[in-house]
Design a protein around this motif. Structure first.
Motif, PDB file in Angstrom:
ATOM      1  N   PRO A  60      17.630  -7.702  -1.439  1.00 11.03           N
ATOM      2  CA  PRO A  60      16.551  -6.154  -3.068  1.00 11.03           C
ATOM      3  C   PRO A  60      14.996  -6.474  -2.727  1.00 11.03           C
ATOM      4  CG  PRO A  60      17.119  -8.291  -4.114  1.00 11.03           C
ATOM      5  CD  PRO A  60      17.585  -8.431  -3.015  1.00 11.03           C
ATOM      6  N   GLY A  61      14.535  -5.432  -2.098  1.00  7.61           N
ATOM      7  CA  GLY A  61      13.016  -4.869  -1.794  1.00  7.61           C
ATOM      8  C   GLY A  61      13.149  -4.695  -0.169  1.00  7.61           C
ATOM      9  N   SER A  62      14.316  -4.966   0.653  1.00  7.67           N
ATOM     10  CA  SER A  62      14.618  -4.485   1.461  1.00  7.67           C
ATOM     11  C   SER A  62      13.537  -2.856   2.261  1.00  7.67           C
ATOM     12  CB  SER A  62      16.371  -4.609   2.473  1.00  7.67           C
ATOM     13  OG  SER A  62      17.144  -4.220   1.656  1.00  7.67           O
ATOM     14  N   GLU A  63      14.357  -2.453   1.028  1.00  8.70           N
ATOM     15  CA  GLU A  63      14.543  -1.027   2.206  1.00  8.70           C
ATOM     16  C   GLU A  63      12.747  -0.225   0.629  1.00  8.70           C
ATOM     17  OE1 GLU A  63      18.218   0.649   1.961  1.00  8.70           O
ATOM     18  OE2 GLU A  63      18.486  -0.365   3.605  1.00  8.70           O
ATOM     19  N   ALA A  64      12.032   0.127   1.069  1.00  7.94           N
ATOM     20  CA  ALA A  64      11.258   0.062   0.044  1.00  7.94           C
ATOM     21  C   ALA A  64      11.061   1.707  -0.433  1.00  7.94           C
ATOM     22  CB  ALA A  64       9.530  -0.316   0.318  1.00  7.94           C
ATOM     23  N   VAL A  65      11.380   2.308  -1.644  1.00  7.83           N
ATOM     24  CA  VAL A  65      11.743   3.286  -1.982  1.00  7.83           C
ATOM     25  C   VAL A  65      10.230   4.123  -2.017  1.00  7.83           C
ATOM     26  CG1 VAL A  65      12.295   5.545  -3.449  1.00  7.83           C
ATOM     27  CG2 VAL A  65      13.222   3.163  -2.302  1.00  7.83           C
ATOM     28  N   VAL A  66       9.549   4.889  -1.715  1.00  7.13           N
ATOM     29  CA  VAL A  66       7.854   5.140  -1.655  1.00  7.13           C
ATOM     30  C   VAL A  66       7.736   6.789  -2.621  1.00  7.13           C
ATOM     31  CG1 VAL A  66       5.708   6.650  -1.069  1.00  7.13           C
ATOM     32  CG2 VAL A  66       7.031   4.491   0.316  1.00  7.13           C
ATOM     33  N   THR A  67       8.413   5.897  -3.902  1.00  4.99           N
ATOM     34  CA  THR A  67       7.664   7.920  -5.202  1.00  4.99           C
ATOM     35  C   THR A  67       6.614   8.410  -4.798  1.00  4.99           C
ATOM     36  OG1 THR A  67       7.813   6.667  -6.818  1.00  4.99           O
ATOM     37  CG2 THR A  67       9.965   6.653  -6.071  1.00  4.99           C
ATOM     38  N   THR A  68       5.603   7.572  -4.870  1.00  8.23           N
ATOM     39  CA  THR A  68       4.677   9.601  -4.639  1.00  8.23           C
ATOM     40  C   THR A  68       4.943  10.066  -3.322  1.00  8.23           C
ATOM     41  OG1 THR A  68       3.435   7.430  -3.454  1.00  8.23           O
ATOM     42  CG2 THR A  68       2.546   7.319  -5.470  1.00  8.23           C
ATOM     43  N   ALA A  69       4.586  11.175  -3.827  1.00 10.53           N
ATOM     44  CA  ALA A  69       4.000  12.183  -2.799  1.00 10.53           C
ATOM     45  C   ALA A  69       3.685  12.718  -1.737  1.00 10.53           C
ATOM     46  CB  ALA A  69       3.587  13.756  -3.304  1.00 10.53           C
ATOM     47  N   ALA A  70       4.928  11.787  -0.703  1.00 11.76           N
ATOM     48  CA  ALA A  70       4.804  11.964   0.749  1.00 11.76           C
ATOM     49  C   ALA A  70       4.618  13.475   0.875  1.00 11.76           C
ATOM     50  CB  ALA A  70       5.427  10.903   1.675  1.00 11.76           C
ATOM     51  N   GLY A  71       4.023  14.359   2.382  1.00 14.74           N
ATOM     52  CA  GLY A  71       3.325  15.264   2.558  1.00 14.74           C
ATOM     53  C   GLY A  71       4.482  15.272   3.781  1.00 14.74           C
ATOM     54  N   PHE A  72       5.187  16.047   3.868  1.00  7.28           N
ATOM     55  CA  PHE A  72       5.838  16.931   4.981  1.00  7.28           C
ATOM     56  C   PHE A  72       5.757  17.911   5.301  1.00  7.28           C
ATOM     57  CE2 PHE A  72       8.636  12.969   2.738  1.00  7.28           C
ATOM     58  CZ  PHE A  72       8.661  12.727   3.687  1.00  7.28           C
ATOM     59  N   SER A  73       5.714  18.162   6.441  1.00  8.80           N
ATOM     60  CA  SER A  73       5.657  19.898   7.342  1.00  8.80           C
ATOM     61  C   SER A  73       6.048  20.173   8.654  1.00  8.80           C
ATOM     62  CB  SER A  73       3.833  19.717   7.546  1.00  8.80           C
ATOM     63  OG  SER A  73       3.128  21.198   7.829  1.00  8.80           O
ATOM     64  N   PRO A  74       6.938  21.458   7.883  1.00  6.66           N
ATOM     65  CA  PRO A  74       7.942  21.253   9.049  1.00  6.66           C
ATOM     66  C   PRO A  74       7.082  21.795  10.264  1.00  6.66           C
ATOM     67  CG  PRO A  74       8.954  21.811   6.304  1.00  6.66           C
ATOM     68  CD  PRO A  74       7.322  21.818   6.356  1.00  6.66           C
ATOM     69  N   GLY A  75       7.652  21.123  12.213  1.00  5.02           N
ATOM     70  CA  GLY A  75       7.160  21.900  12.386  1.00  5.02           C
ATOM     71  C   GLY A  75       6.698  20.557  13.003  1.00  5.02           C
ATOM     72  N   ASN A  76       5.771  19.647  12.144  1.00  8.09           N
ATOM     73  CA  ASN A  76       4.881  19.060  12.459  1.00  8.09           C
ATOM     74  C   ASN A  76       5.487  17.009  12.757  1.00  8.09           C
ATOM     75  OD1 ASN A  76       2.650  20.381  13.072  1.00  8.09           O
ATOM     76  ND2 ASN A  76       2.318  20.283  10.736  1.00  8.09           N
ATOM     77  N   THR A  77       4.554  16.419  13.456  1.00  8.46           N
ATOM     78  CA  THR A  77       5.271  14.995  14.129  1.00  8.46           C
ATOM     79  C   THR A  77       4.694  14.054  12.618  1.00  8.46           C
ATOM     80  OG1 THR A  77       3.975  14.931  15.606  1.00  8.46           O
ATOM     81  CG2 THR A  77       5.884  15.583  15.735  1.00  8.46           C
ATOM     82  N   ALA A  78       3.811  15.121  11.664  1.00 11.47           N
ATOM     83  CA  ALA A  78       3.174  13.489  10.835  1.00 11.47           C
ATOM     84  C   ALA A  78       3.370  13.354   9.675  1.00 11.47           C
ATOM     85  CB  ALA A  78       1.695  14.059  11.334  1.00 11.47           C
ATOM     86  N   ILE A  79       3.423  12.780   8.659  1.00 12.17           N
ATOM     87  CA  ILE A  79       4.042  12.153   6.881  1.00 12.17           C
ATOM     88  C   ILE A  79       2.670  12.058   7.214  1.00 12.17           C
ATOM     89  CG2 ILE A  79       5.351  11.594   5.489  1.00 12.17           C
ATOM     90  CD1 ILE A  79       8.188  10.932   7.671  1.00 12.17           C
ATOM     91  N   THR A  80       2.149  12.668   6.011  1.00 13.09           N
ATOM     92  CA  THR A  80       0.868  12.420   4.976  1.00 13.09           C
ATOM     93  C   THR A  80       1.382  11.637   3.808  1.00 13.09           C
ATOM     94  OG1 THR A  80       0.521  14.202   4.669  1.00 13.09           O
ATOM     95  CG2 THR A  80      -0.688  14.288   6.556  1.00 13.09           C
ATOM     96  N   ASN A  81       0.214  10.886   3.970  1.00 11.35           N
ATOM     97  CA  ASN A  81      -0.479  10.354   2.157  1.00 11.35           C
ATOM     98  C   ASN A  81       0.938   9.324   1.301  1.00 11.35           C
ATOM     99  OD1 ASN A  81      -1.487  11.212  -0.434  1.00 11.35           O
ATOM    100  ND2 ASN A  81       0.332  11.642  -1.721  1.00 11.35           N
ATOM    101  N   VAL A  82       1.229   8.684   2.713  1.00 13.11           N
ATOM    102  CA  VAL A  82       1.724   7.602   2.395  1.00 13.11           C
ATOM    103  C   VAL A  82       0.640   6.149   1.983  1.00 13.11           C
ATOM    104  CG1 VAL A  82       3.331   5.618   3.514  1.00 13.11           C
ATOM    105  CG2 VAL A  82       3.289   8.444   4.339  1.00 13.11           C
ATOM    106  N   PRO A  83       1.278   5.447   1.172  1.00 15.35           N
ATOM    107  CA  PRO A  83       0.410   4.224   0.224  1.00 15.35           C
ATOM    108  C   PRO A  83       0.765   3.263   1.407  1.00 15.35           C
ATOM    109  CG  PRO A  83       2.387   5.053  -0.918  1.00 15.35           C
ATOM    110  CD  PRO A  83       2.271   5.988  -0.329  1.00 15.35           C
ATOM    111  N   THR A  84      -0.648   3.114   1.349  1.00 14.33           N
ATOM    112  CA  THR A  84      -1.033   1.793   1.816  1.00 14.33           C
ATOM    113  C   THR A  84      -0.086   0.649   1.527  1.00 14.33           C
ATOM    114  OG1 THR A  84      -2.676   1.170   0.567  1.00 14.33           O
ATOM    115  CG2 THR A  84      -2.793   2.679   2.754  1.00 14.33           C
ATOM    116  N   THR A  85       0.931   0.740   0.509  1.00 18.30           N
ATOM    117  CA  THR A  85       1.643  -0.443  -0.016  1.00 18.30           C
ATOM    118  C   THR A  85       3.015  -0.579   0.925  1.00 18.30           C
ATOM    119  OG1 THR A  85       2.763   0.734  -1.918  1.00 18.30           O
ATOM    120  CG2 THR A  85       0.622  -0.959  -2.971  1.00 18.30           C
ATOM    121  N   ALA A  86       2.967   0.486   1.413  1.00 22.39           N
ATOM    122  CA  ALA A  86       4.310   0.260   1.935  1.00 22.39           C
ATOM    123  C   ALA A  86       4.089  -0.117   3.452  1.00 22.39           C
ATOM    124  CB  ALA A  86       4.579   2.311   1.957  1.00 22.39           C
ATOM    125  N   GLU A  87       5.029  -1.349   3.712  1.00 25.95           N
ATOM    126  CA  GLU A  87       4.947  -1.773   4.111  1.00 25.95           C
ATOM    127  C   GLU A  87       5.645  -1.307   5.716  1.00 25.95           C
ATOM    128  OE1 GLU A  87       5.904  -6.259   4.130  1.00 25.95           O
ATOM    129  OE2 GLU A  87       5.361  -5.817   2.297  1.00 25.95           O
TER     130      GLU A  87
END
Length: 169
Positions: A60-87
């Motif tokens: 339990p808890g081994s895979e954290a699911v981040v349901t707040t809207a993480a931002g993905f932009s095709p062609g870029n190498t950054a994922i934005t808006n990831v909460p700091t609670t994600a380890e």
């Protein structure tokens, strides 16, 4: 060394059974996905290798699911808006588990290259730099928000060639 347990003198340790002798450090799973659901004979395959994760058991808890809207932009190498609670840290694997119109799931894996804290008012989020450009499962180019799964026990993900078959029986 093939996963056997060795004693201090270099001999294979005495064990009561072969199962006890093996370290069983790695296990794996296949991710099979039809890029076009109407084409029953073409499948994309990836092999996800886990390190020190018990076979057929995800604690339990081994895979954290981040349901707040993480931002993905095709062609870029950054994922934005990831909460700091994600380890998440450098070297961690994350999976884009969002879906596009028509129910097509992403299941796209990215290795985190760096993690940057981004202060925004009273909130702080992470921006994750990943090892390859973001892609959408539906082939579109527009930015989207999605679900991110942090997978700390993943050692490596191998993309395999597309599997194709005939027209069936």
């Amino acid at each position: 060394m093939d996963g056997l347990t060795f004693g201090e003198n270099g001999d294979v340790s005495a064990a009561t059974s072969a199962a006890e002798m093996r370290e069983l450090r790695y296990n794996w799973l296949w991710v099979l996905q039809r890029p076009n659901n109407s084409d029953r004979y073409t499948v994309r395959m990836r092999v996800v290798v886990f390190d020190r994760r018990v076979h057929l058991y995800a604690p339990p808890g081994s895979e954290a699911v981040v349901t707040t809207a993480a931002g993905f932009s095709p062609g870029n190498t950054a994922i934005t808006n990831v909460p700091t609670t994600a380890e998440v840290r450098k070297g961690t694997w994350v999976m884009d588990a969002g879906n596009q119109g028509g129910g097509l799931r992403h299941a796209e894996f990215y290795r985190v290259v760096s993690v940057t804290e981004v202060p925004s008012g009273t909130n702080t989020t992470y921006t994750l730099e990943v090892h390859k450009p973001i892609v959408r499962a539906d082939g579109q180019a527009g930015a989207y928000t999605g679900t991110l799964v942090v997978m700390p026990a993943v050692a490596e993900v191998f993309d395999r060639p597309m599997l194709t078959g005939g027209n069936g029986p």
